[in-house]
Design a protein around this motif. Structure first.
Motif, PDB file in Angstrom:
ATOM      1  N   THR A   1      28.914  33.618   2.295  1.00  0.00           N
ATOM      2  CA  THR A   1      29.245  32.448   2.305  1.00  0.00           C
ATOM      3  C   THR A   1      29.281  31.584   1.001  1.00  0.00           C
ATOM      4  O   THR A   1      30.078  30.664   1.560  1.00  0.00           O
ATOM      5  N   SER A   2      28.520  32.108  -0.139  1.00  0.00           N
ATOM      6  CA  SER A   2      28.024  30.709  -0.839  1.00  0.00           C
ATOM      7  C   SER A   2      29.046  30.920  -2.007  1.00  0.00           C
ATOM      8  O   SER A   2      29.146  31.005  -3.386  1.00  0.00           O
ATOM      9  N   VAL A   3      30.206  31.192  -1.499  1.00  0.00           N
ATOM     10  CA  VAL A   3      31.213  33.009  -3.240  1.00  0.00           C
ATOM     11  C   VAL A   3      31.805  31.398  -3.359  1.00  0.00           C
ATOM     12  O   VAL A   3      32.170  30.114  -2.935  1.00  0.00           O
ATOM     13  N   ARG A   4      31.861  31.210  -4.431  1.00  0.00           N
ATOM     14  CA  ARG A   4      32.360  29.935  -5.349  1.00  0.00           C
ATOM     15  C   ARG A   4      33.476  29.863  -6.333  1.00  0.00           C
ATOM     16  O   ARG A   4      34.273  31.461  -6.519  1.00  0.00           O
ATOM     17  N   TRP A   5      34.445  28.980  -6.428  1.00  0.00           N
ATOM     18  CA  TRP A   5      35.373  29.978  -7.186  1.00  0.00           C
ATOM     19  C   TRP A   5      35.400  29.672  -8.468  1.00  0.00           C
ATOM     20  O   TRP A   5      34.415  30.013  -9.251  1.00  0.00           O
TER      21      TRP A   5
ATOM     22  N   LEU B   1      39.800  31.825 -24.441  1.00  0.00           N
ATOM     23  CA  LEU B   1      39.762  30.290 -23.819  1.00  0.00           C
ATOM     24  C   LEU B   1      38.076  30.800 -22.760  1.00  0.00           C
ATOM     25  O   LEU B   1      37.864  31.858 -22.307  1.00  0.00           O
ATOM     26  N   ASP B   2      37.853  29.583 -23.321  1.00  0.00           N
ATOM     27  CA  ASP B   2      36.659  29.326 -22.541  1.00  0.00           C
ATOM     28  C   ASP B   2      36.543  28.216 -21.082  1.00  0.00           C
ATOM     29  O   ASP B   2      36.963  27.115 -21.947  1.00  0.00           O
ATOM     30  N   PRO B   3      36.026  28.603 -20.422  1.00  0.00           N
ATOM     31  CA  PRO B   3      37.081  27.860 -19.320  1.00  0.00           C
ATOM     32  C   PRO B   3      35.353  26.907 -18.976  1.00  0.00           C
ATOM     33  O   PRO B   3      35.871  25.529 -18.276  1.00  0.00           O
ATOM     34  N   GLY B   4      34.591  26.995 -19.876  1.00  0.00           N
ATOM     35  CA  GLY B   4      33.508  26.261 -19.387  1.00  0.00           C
ATOM     36  C   GLY B   4      33.614  24.922 -20.020  1.00  0.00           C
ATOM     37  O   GLY B   4      31.936  24.100 -20.897  1.00  0.00           O
ATOM     38  N   VAL B   5      34.210  25.121 -21.815  1.00  0.00           N
ATOM     39  CA  VAL B   5      34.028  24.162 -22.093  1.00  0.00           C
ATOM     40  C   VAL B   5      35.216  23.233 -22.668  1.00  0.00           C
ATOM     41  O   VAL B   5      36.599  23.140 -22.352  1.00  0.00           O
TER      42      VAL B   5
ATOM     43  N   GLY C   1      28.303  14.490 -15.908  1.00  0.00           N
ATOM     44  CA  GLY C   1      26.629  14.949 -15.889  1.00  0.00           C
ATOM     45  C   GLY C   1      26.298  16.352 -15.765  1.00  0.00           C
ATOM     46  O   GLY C   1      25.364  17.084 -16.231  1.00  0.00           O
ATOM     47  N   ALA C   2      27.198  17.259 -15.532  1.00  0.00           N
ATOM     48  CA  ALA C   2      26.925  18.880 -14.874  1.00  0.00           C
ATOM     49  C   ALA C   2      27.779  19.286 -15.622  1.00  0.00           C
ATOM     50  O   ALA C   2      28.202  19.236 -16.784  1.00  0.00           O
ATOM     51  N   SER C   3      27.989  20.704 -15.894  1.00  0.00           N
ATOM     52  CA  SER C   3      27.430  21.993 -16.459  1.00  0.00           C
ATOM     53  C   SER C   3      28.787  22.885 -15.161  1.00  0.00           C
ATOM     54  O   SER C   3      28.272  22.818 -13.854  1.00  0.00           O
ATOM     55  N   TRP C   4      29.794  23.067 -16.090  1.00  0.00           N
ATOM     56  CA  TRP C   4      30.455  24.001 -15.411  1.00  0.00           C
ATOM     57  C   TRP C   4      30.061  25.282 -15.140  1.00  0.00           C
ATOM     58  O   TRP C   4      30.221  25.765 -13.949  1.00  0.00           O
ATOM     59  N   HIS C   5      28.624  26.216 -15.219  1.00  0.00           N
ATOM     60  CA  HIS C   5      28.742  27.116 -15.000  1.00  0.00           C
ATOM     61  C   HIS C   5      27.693  27.284 -13.702  1.00  0.00           C
ATOM     62  O   HIS C   5      26.974  28.496 -12.665  1.00  0.00           O
ATOM     63  N   ASP C   6      27.086  26.055 -13.036  1.00  0.00           N
ATOM     64  CA  ASP C   6      26.271  25.934 -12.813  1.00  0.00           C
ATOM     65  C   ASP C   6      27.908  25.155 -11.368  1.00  0.00           C
ATOM     66  O   ASP C   6      26.391  25.414  -9.976  1.00  0.00           O
ATOM     67  N   LEU C   7      28.666  25.300 -10.958  1.00  0.00           N
ATOM     68  CA  LEU C   7      29.670  25.003 -10.080  1.00  0.00           C
ATOM     69  C   LEU C   7      30.820  26.238  -9.836  1.00  0.00           C
ATOM     70  O   LEU C   7      31.394  25.970  -8.749  1.00  0.00           O
ATOM     71  N   TYR C   8      30.791  26.738 -11.419  1.00  0.00           N
ATOM     72  CA  TYR C   8      31.981  28.259 -10.811  1.00  0.00           C
ATOM     73  C   TYR C   8      30.976  29.051 -11.284  1.00  0.00           C
ATOM     74  O   TYR C   8      30.512  29.307 -11.968  1.00  0.00           O
TER      75      TYR C   8
END
Length: 1850
Positions: A148-152, A195-199, A229-236
């Motif tokens: 249920t908590s799967v992310r993009w 490519l790096d999606p988190g940068v 202020g958020a981190s890409w890897h905490d969201l996706y």
């Protein structure tokens, strides 16, 4: 395809094929687009039960090709939770071969053919979710439906490597893509760049990443949004396949560690600043490393040289080292061999100079367990370094860690059940019982109650099973992904763990030999699933394999393997009993023929035992029980019922019952469990009885009654004992030989909320959500007492020495119990909210309680009745977040600490008086954080250390000095989740914390390399944890009660003699400058600390600030020895520089607020305050003024315009403040009439009706006074922002302020001028009962006296200029003014109230001629006093309630009370009474005091003024009304009317002759505009009126007012008839907005749920309902006349609606043609709102001059007004605002905009130029404002203050 340049740098595939046109692409099934809130863009949604039938195909035709040559394929998608998806890529190799690459979460394993590669896709989940924690424990991840908590997810496939590795082919191009349900897709693209999606682009630029190097950020149109202020890897999630770093074939696609730190081989430059380390993995650890361990972002490339560390933390800094996520050990068998494998298997090589450490998790070896998800927490290392140094490349010293290791050992658990109470097993020997307690399995010896534990499950255990000789134990846990574990029972080790891929696993059964295990659960389609495993070789290390599996629609409640044949099973459930058999890998079943009992719900089955296992199957008998009381005896071989018996309750004879129950009628007793031995059968039933029967069931020969339904019975193998459990959490057994019953365990049936320990008697009391308070013996685990309450207990506390405990409940009641007598001692009901804190002082003198509404109470605990000493309101933070231990008392019983008055403040108070000593603001610590940090828990360390520990919402623990409030130390990332409880050991060596499901023990001083150990076992969040009073144990509660042994080594006296505190003091600077200022409290130098110095540079990013050294330049030279942190000196390598030359550390300060009249460090001052006495509480009388509670404060930056230049001028104030006391004056001879409304004094001229306004206050005015010549008026109001009250002296004729006085700290209760106007008197309220005497000419203070109790009223003598009197709680104060030259002295004599009137408050007074004084009481008495003798000689009861107003003219006395009666008395007879020693009543004295007249008014009387003969006067009431009273004709006339409660809306009629208001009390009032007089009032009882509007026609006969109410109704009132014309009910929720259409054909109304109803005002029918705003409350509706053809729609008017979710809809309508079309839809973005209150409202309006412009304001990124053009479809202008707007109105004249704010400012803005003016005449936040239709008038409202303005323009 010959030219590839067009594909560089990337190809947007959806854009390339124009997917939305569906010309070059195809879609099938349910494919749609929607606006995704997370990505803030439109995405494709593919849905369908069968993935092959719903898809997107690119390109459309199979004979076409995409021809994309990019090596890397990127897919941006999110799997649908709980569903399956498939992705097919057709890839062409250079040899011409087309290969299909498929990935799906449907695939169970990897498959490969020359033309097809199938990869299982392992769905990831949100960080820290339950699914992620469970997934870590699986060796190969979790294949199946997405959680249920799967992310993009950003999935990158290296097509070149995939073909090369798996098929040995060369990649050419991508031919086609097919995306099959179920998923949401943003886009796809191909590229040759990694490519790096988190940068982001800005970060890439800083790091030097460039596309030319083959690396770079992801394109903007393909990127996922990341909040500031958020981190890409905490969201996706980012998944790269195949992963870099290994060429081994991988068999699955899954998320890897987002931040690995184990790569040491690369020549590329590191794009980030993280340090790397080398890790050597042993084979067992390699086995548990994820197969995709190098799927990483950001990509960490190590440095080629050892860096120099230039930013070393200062002394006491904690460094946080994050553990590698892929180092979690998931190999169960290896865990059993080495429970500490996480710590020992990872080694760090010298070339990698970082000091990363694994998480230090320990569970005792016999219970080896590692809860996945918690062990990824960080370890914290405190490294005290006096000055910056360079770290060496190798570690010279061995790591220091917390010893002993482990420091905690789980000893005992009080609890039973969790997921089920139907699981409990006997061992073969019958000496122990095995049962579940939530996630832990307990084995308890029945003789000694000794427990041992099987720990390994991550969720509640739902089933248990033993094999025949009880050597193997099987257990299953509940949840969506049930796990089965098989244990070696005697060794306590886990032999195997496997998943059933089912949820709700409810039953397990071992075969007698242990070679077969059978389980029953539900599959993903909720069908029953039966699985049979082969466990033959599990004891020898062999694997567990599935023998057979079956899915069935048959309900199965229980299933058991036959003890005589491993291949046979039997099951029962609703409507069935079935026999099963495994043969040739198939699982077959046949039902038992039930005949007429086919609808019976079966609960349990049992075989007849005692016969040899080689007995013929034909002779076997099966017993089954049911919920209807039937017991079936079944012939196993014939599969038929042999016999049926039924358990019926005893029949009672009733006069009206004629029929007799038969076998098939009447209510049978439900049988929940049955167990059969060789000689008898036992049953457990719903009526609470355990019954023993002979096998022929002829009669019950033994029974035992339980407190609840018996859920399980089990006969031991020797048939001598019968185990029984109940659904109420009890477990016990019946001893057949002695026929005695023994209770093994009792348990709470819901979460344990709090506990307290009696250290003397070793008793433990617990409060639970099950509604019980229980007391346990900590040694025997027996329950001693059980207290049951209707409301839920929340918090408990033992008295430190007596056998007494108190308990706080959710209702706010505090009950104190005496344990020996088991009786209730006292019950307190001071609290209104849930009790969140309860504590006794360690010395046993006091008890404290706090509730969720912010109240704090102090009790005397030395007496049995626990009397209340003091109750303080609004001092504790509201809410239940701090429960159950919101209060902390210091060990010396001197201080009390709690979070409050807001969650950002921690308060330390005096424990004996509750006087506040210190406020510490924790919200300003981390200025870089986007969110304010708030305090959660507080805890005192032992008093000798003078430390207070604060746990915060940012996962930090702060060490704060209890003397100064300074921050001494800070530890961050304490737990993975917020810290829920903390405690400090008595020797200050250890700190105990609880976070979520884990307990941690810390080194208190944080001086080790590894400062903590973590212990797990709870399956639910821990509510409270603490050391036992003897310091030998730890108690933690949540799902159950855990008792731990605390194994810390005793203190070594030889090493403890040298105090680190003293060492630190020596190094602190010594010189003291007398005028040095620090922040907020007095230091030992005696100088007050004023404000915190601003740091000269940005605060360092440190986790701990140990303030051992002080910058003399910033702080002066202050000695802070007393505050120095207890930290010993730590040697550091010599860097060759003098430490004294190093720069001093920058200090971080917490904001410290020193409370008035208190200083925790100046003992002399403290003693002086103690002599003044405790702060009094509010007196029990309405006469005393209490300001209305407000949350708003005045914006001090607002500047009033220059006189004469105002754009608007205050024309009239509508209403009177009924909350004031004595706030109306009238001088009939001079014609002066003045009263207050809000912060304005209104001088009204009764003959003309005009007003003059005296404006100078910013707070609510409490009282007024007028001189005898009526030339001067005095007004008093509270000060703004906590300053002293302000008294203004006004010249009436000019309207100017002559003087101001700011003296009283609290509110001003009363003002008075002397008869000769020489003196002026002011009286403070109950918070500071002080009487001040002033000179009327200069208004200089002449004298002041502090009185012993609250003063309610004061008056000067009408004859003697030097006499005055006051009345209050303590009696009458007769005062004389003595003048000695220029010196004036006020002498006061107090006389208590006569005993005849009882214990009363004297509330009002007035003089009668020369020698008499009348006073009144709060019980309705009038007392007559002789002024000269200062004695009371007569009383009578004049009213049934409290008299608050008293006037005397000649021989007539006026009384006004809270019973609403105004009475006139004839008191001439009082002259004939001579004062005597004995007070007499009117009846006793024979005196006739005559009640002449009386009138009942509309509220409590609060002010009155009459002429000299008492014939006529003016009276004010709490209803906001001023009445003209004429006693000659006994009449009352309204002079001034106002609303008593909050005004919700105000609106002008179209002709501006009237305006209407509505309020919370359900009233709608219509006022005439020229005179501002009340015309008519419509009252609806018990409802609030939220909005009001006028009909389109404003003619006298047809004008109507429509109003919306809180019950969802609309009412239409006709003005001409003053009656309700129609009532409509279009809504089921409160109406928030209402408006007639522009032409008046319909009424538009909106509800709180966002629905807009269109109703006919003719017949009341609802024409249509508009649901576009559903879910968000509508704040605004507006209608205008406008032809809509210019916008391409048909309609003659437009209307708009604005909702709380910042959406505005604009509509075109022609109601006569029943047309209403959406013209435009506006959505305004906004960040998340973290305020305590609701966010600012969304407001919108048409521009009057140009309706094609819509003006909007609301909560958003910026505070601003936005002008949106409907024609251009864009915002064309913005005007910045200093505050959030709470109301908005646009004028049709001069392009003016009125904006109100919560900061009490009305801002008038010129929309063309942005010019503005501020007006601060309101005393509260503005809630509505409206221009009149002509734009000449403006009405503004704040609470119940209505101000009418004349508009001049800017």
């Amino acid at each position: 395809m010959a030219f590839k340049g067009w594909q560089h740098p990337y190809v947007n595939i959806f854009k390339h094929v124009r997917v939305e046109d569906w010309k070059r692409s195809a879609k099938e099934g349910d494919v749609s687009t929607y606006m995704n809130k997370t990505l803030k863009c439109s995405v494709f949604q593919i849905r369908g039960p069968v993935p092959a039938n719903s898809y997107i195909l690119l390109p459309k035709n199979s004979n076409q090709s995409l021809g994309l040559t990019g090596r890397y394929f990127y897919l941006l998608f999110r799997p649908t939770p709980g569903k399956y998806f498939v992705v097919h890529l057709d890839v062409s190799a250079e040899e011409g071969q087309v290969v299909r690459i498929s990935l799906s979460n449907m695939f169970k394993e990897f498959k490969s053919t020359p033309t097809w590669l199938q990869f299982p896709f392992l769905c990831g989940a949100a960080k820290d979710s339950v699914y992620e924690s469970t997934a870590k424990s699986a060796k190969h991840g979790l294949v199946g439906p997405a959680p249920t908590s799967v992310r993009w997810t950003c999935l990158m496939l290296d097509l070149q490597d995939t073909l090369s590795i798996y098929l040995n082919r060369c990649y050419s191009h991508l031919k086609s893509v097919k995306l099959c349900a179920n998923m949401a897709v943003k886009n796809m693209f191909t590229t040759d760049l990694l490519l790096d999606p988190g940068v982001s682009f800005s970060e890439a630029k800083l790091m030097g990443l460039a596309s030319s190097q083959g690396t770079g950020p992801i394109p903007r149109e393909m990127s996922f949004p990341v909040p500031k202020g958020a981190s890409w890897h905490d969201l996706y999630d980012y998944i790269r396949f195949p992963s870099e770093g290994s060429k081994l074939p991988f068999d699955s696609i899954q998320k890897g560690n987002p931040r690995p730190e184990a790569r040491c081989v690369s020549n590329q430059r590191s794009p980030i600043r993280e340090e790397s380390c080398c890790v050597t993995l042993s084979k067992p650890v390699q086995d548990c490393v994820s197969l995709i361990q190098h799927i990483t972002t950001p990509k960490p490339l190590p440095r080629t040289q050892t860096p120099l560390v230039t930013n070393i933390p200062e002394l006491g800094v904690v460094s946080t080292h994050q553990q590698d996520g892929w180092l979690n050990c998931n190999d169960d068998q290896h865990q059993q061999e080495s429970p500490r494998s996480i710590s020992h298997q990872v080694t760090f090589r010298p070339p990698c100079d970082t000091d990363d450490r694994g998480v230090h998790v320990y569970v005792h070896p016999k219970n080896s367990f590692s809860k996945h998800g918690e062990e990824s927490e960080e370890e914290f290392v405190c490294t005290p370094v006096p000055h910056p140094v360079h770290l060496s490349q190798s570690k010279e010293n061995k790591q220091q860690k917390l010893l002993p290791d482990p420091i905690l050992r789980l000893d005992r658990i009080i609890g039973f059940g969790g997921a089920t109470t139907k699981c409990a097993l006997w061992t073969k020997s019958g000496d122990a019982v095995v049962y579940p307690c939530h996630a832990i399995i307990v084995s308890m010896k029945i003789s000694s109650n000794q427990q041992r534990f099987f720990i390994g499950h991550t969720d509640k255990v739902s089933a248990l099973a033993f094999n025949g000789n009880t050597t193997l134990l099987a257990s299953a846990q509940t949840g969506n992904h049930s796990v089965v574990r098989v244990w070696n029972y005697h060794k306590g080790t886990c032999l195997a763990m496997f998943r059933i891929h089912a949820h709700s696993l409810s039953s397990l059964s071992f075969s007698h030999s242990g070679s077969i295990l059978c389980g029953v659960g539900k599959d993903s389609h909720s069908k029953t699933m039966v699985v049979v495993w082969n466990t033959l070789n599990v004891n020898k290390g062999g694997e567990v394999t599935i023998l057979a599996k079956a899915h069935t629609d048959v309900d199965i409640h229980t299933m058991k393997v036959a003890f005589f044949d491993d291949t046979r099973m039997v099951s029962c459930g609703r409507d069935n009993v079935r026999l099963w058999r495994v043969r040739n890998g198939m699982l077959r079943s046949c039902p038992v023929s039930l005949g007429e009992y086919h609808s019976v719900d079966f609960t349990d089955v049992a075989f007849e035992e005692g016969n040899s296992s080689n007995q013929c199957v034909d002779d076997r008998t099966l017993f089954a029980s049911s919920r209807t009381g039937y017991i079936f005896e079944i012939d196993y071989s014939r599969v038929t019922i042999r016999n049926v018996r039924r358990l019926l309750p005893a029949q009672q004879q009733h006069a009206n019952r004629r029929e007799k129950w038969t076998f098939n009628t009447g209510p049978g007793i439900a049988i929940n469990s049955i167990s059969v031995s060789s000689s008898f059968c036992c049953t457990g039933s719903e009526d609470g009885f355990l019954r023993l029967w002979p096998l022929d069931f002829s009669a019950v020969f033994l029974e035992a009654e339980h407190e609840g339904p018996v859920s399980l019975v089990s006969v031991s193998s020797d048939s001598l004992q019968v185990l029984a459990s109940t659904s109420t959490g009890n477990l016990g057994y019946l001893d057949m030989s002695s026929r005695g019953y023994n209770t093994l365990m009792r348990s709470h049936t819901d979460t344990v909320l709090g506990f307290s320990v009696d250290g003397i008697r070793r008793h433990l009391t617990t409060a639970s959500a099950d509604g019980t308070v229980r007391i346990w013996n900590m040694d025997s685990l027996h329950q001693l007492y059980d207290f049951v309450s209707e409301d839920c207990p929340c918090s408990v506390a033992f008295h430190p020495s007596e056998q007494v405990f108190s308990c706080g409940f959710s209702s706010g009641i505090i009950r104190v119990f005496d344990i020996p007598s088991a009786k209730l001692l006292v019950e307190h009901k001071q609290h209104r909210g849930e009790v969140v804190g309860l504590a006794f002082s360690p010395d046993g003198e006091f008890m404290y309680s706090a509730d969720s509404q912010g109240s704090l109470a102090l009790y005397s605990a030395s007496e049995e009745d626990h009397n209340v000493i003091r109750v303080v309101c609004n001092v504790v933070a509201r809410g239940t977040e701090c429960a159950p231990d919101a209060l902390a008392v210091s060990s010396d019983s001197r201080s009390l600490a709690f979070v409050g008055p807001s969650e950002y403040i921690v308060t330390i108070a005096d424990s004996r008086s509750l006087d506040e000593l210190l406020h510490v603001d924790v919200s300003i610590l981390d200025i870089e954080s986007p969110r304010l940090d708030s305090a959660l828990k507080v805890c005192f360390s032992p008093a000798s250390t003078e430390h207070l520990l604060v746990a915060t919402s940012a996962n930090k623990i702060l060490w704060v000095s209890t003397k100064t409030g300074r921050l001494l130390r800070e530890v961050s990332k304490v737990h993975k989740h917020q810290c829920s409880s903390l405690a400090v050991s008595e020797d200050s060596r250890f700190l105990l914390t609880a976070g979520h499901n884990a307990v941690k023990v810390w080194d208190y001083n944080m001086q080790l390399d590894i400062n903590s150990q973590m212990f797990i076992g709870h399956s639910q969040p821990i509510h409270q944890v603490s050391f036992t009073p003897d310091q030998l144990g730890v108690v933690s509660v949540g799902d159950a009660i855990f008792l731990w042994d605390f194994l810390a080594h005793p203190v070594d006296s030889s090493t403890d003699t040298c105090s680190p505190l003293r060492l630190s003091c020596i190094s602190a600077p010594k010189s003291v400058q007398p005028d040095a200022e620090v922040s907020g409290v007095q230091l030992s130098s005696g100088m007050p600390r004023q404000t915190a110095p601003l740091p000269c540079s940005p605060p360092p990013q440190l986790d701990i600030n140990a303030l051992d050294q002080v910058d003399q330049g910033a702080l002066g030279s202050l000695s802070i020895c007393d505050d120095t942190l207890t930290t010993p000196t730590v040697p550091v390598p010599d860097t060759g520089s003098d430490p004294s030359s190093d720069p001093k550390p920058t200090l971080s300060f917490l904001k410290v607020t020193e409370m008035d009249n208190t200083s925790p460090l100046n003992t002399n001052h403290m003693d002086a305050i103690a002599l003044k006495g405790k702060k009094p509480v509010r007196p029990d009388c309405y006469r005393h003024f209490i300001p209305r509670f407000k949350t708003s404060t005045l914006d001090q930056a607002a500047v009033a315009p220059q006189s004469g230049e105002e754009g608007i001028r205050l024309k009239a104030v509508i209403g009177y403040n009924g909350n004031g006391r004595g706030n109306m004056v009238w001088s009939p001879d001079q014609g002066l009439f003045a009263y207050s409304c809000g912060c304005v004094v209104v001088v009204e001229y009764l003959h003309t009706g005009s007003q003059k306004h005296l404006q100078g206050h910013s707070e609510e005015i409490s009282c007024l006074a007028v001189t005898n010549d009526a030339q001067t008026v005095a007004s008093a109001a509270g000060g703004s922002n906590g300053s002293r009250s302000l008294i203004c002296i006004w010249e009436v004729q000019s309207g100017t302020c002559r003087n101001t006085i700011s003296y009283h700290r609290g509110a001003v209760q009363s003002l008075a001028f002397s008869r000769d106007d020489r003196f002026f008197l002011s009286v403070g309220d109950f918070s500071e009962p002080e009487v001040a005497l002033w000179n009327c000419k200069t208004f200089q203070l002449l004298s002041s006296v502090s009185l012993s109790g609250p003063i309610h009223d004061a008056a000067f003598s009408p004859s003697a200029a030097n006499q005055l009197a006051c009345v209050g709680s303590q009696g009458v104060y007769f005062s004389l003014i003595h003048t000695h030259g220029v010196d004036v002295e006020l002498k006061v004599q107090r006389v208590t109230a006569p005993a005849e009137v009882g214990d009363v408050e004297l509330t009002a007074l007035c003089y009668h001629r020369d020698s008499f004084l009348f006073t009144t009481t709060n019980r309705g008495h009038v007392c007559v006093w002789d002024v000269n003798m200062q004695c009371c000689f007569m009383t009578w009861e004049a009213d049934e309630g409290e008299i608050g107003v008293l006037l005397c003219r000649e021989n007539r006395l006026l009384t006004g009370s809270n019973t609403r009666w105004l009475r006139l008395w004839e008191v001439e007879a009082v002259w004939g009474v001579k004062p005597q020693e004995k007070v007499c009543s009117v009846e006793d004295s024979g005196t006739m005091v005559v009640l002449e007249q009386e009138i009942m008014l509309d509220g409590t009387i609060v002010s009155a003024a009459f002429d000299s003969t008492m014939d006529m006067g003016i009276v004010g009431t709490t209803a906001g009304t001023l009445w003209y009273i004429n006693w000659s004709d006994n009449s009352s006339t309204r002079l001034v009317s106002g609303h008593k409660t909050k005004v919700n809306d105000v609106v002008f009629s179209s002709d501006e002759r009237h305006f209407a208001t509505c309020s919370e009390d359900g009233s709608v009032r219509v006022w005439s505009a020229p005179s501002n007089e009340l015309v008519v009032q419509f009252q609806v009882l018990n409802q609030a009126c939220g909005s009001v509007c006028w009909s389109a026609s404003s003619s006298k006969d047809s004008a109507c007012v429509a109003a919306g109410y809180s019950d969802g109704t609309l009412r239409i009132f006709r003005l001409a008839s003053a009656e309700m014309e129609m009532k409509l009910h279009p809504h089921h929720v409160a109406v928030t907005a209402i408006q007639y259409s522009a032409n008046g054909h319909v009424i538009l109304s909106a509800g709180k749920n966002g629905l807009v109803a269109v109703s006919s005002p003719v017949n009341g029918a609802t024409v249509r309902v508009i649901r576009d705003h559903k879910g968000a409350s509508i704040t605004t509706i507006q209608c205008v006349n406008e032809q809509c053809k210019t916008f391409g729609l048909e309609g003659n008017e437009m209307w708009l609606a604005a909702s709380a979710d910042r959406r505005v809809s604009v509509w075109a309508a022609d109601w006569l043609k029943d047309k209403c079309d959406l013209l435009d839809w506006l959505t305004f973005p906004a960040p998340a709102y973290f305020g305590d209150d609701s966010p600012p409202p969304s407001l919108a309006a048409f521009c009057p001059a140009d309706p094609s412009l819509v003006v909007y304001t609301g909560y958003g990124v910026e505070k601003e007004l936005s002008f949106y053009s409907l024609a251009k479809k864009q915002i064309i202008k913005k005007i910045a605002l200093p505050q959030w707007a709470t109301c908005l109105s646009l004028s049709c004249k001069s392009q003016l905009i009125a904006v109100g704010s919560k900061e009490r400012v009305l801002k008038l803005i010129k929309s063309t130029s942005g010019r503005f003016q501020d007006f601060t005449q309101h005393s509260d936040s503005l809630q509505t404002c409206h221009f009149s239709p002509s734009g000449k008038l403006l009405i503004t409202v704040a609470y119940n203050e209505i101000l009418l303005w004349e508009v001049h323009g800017l």
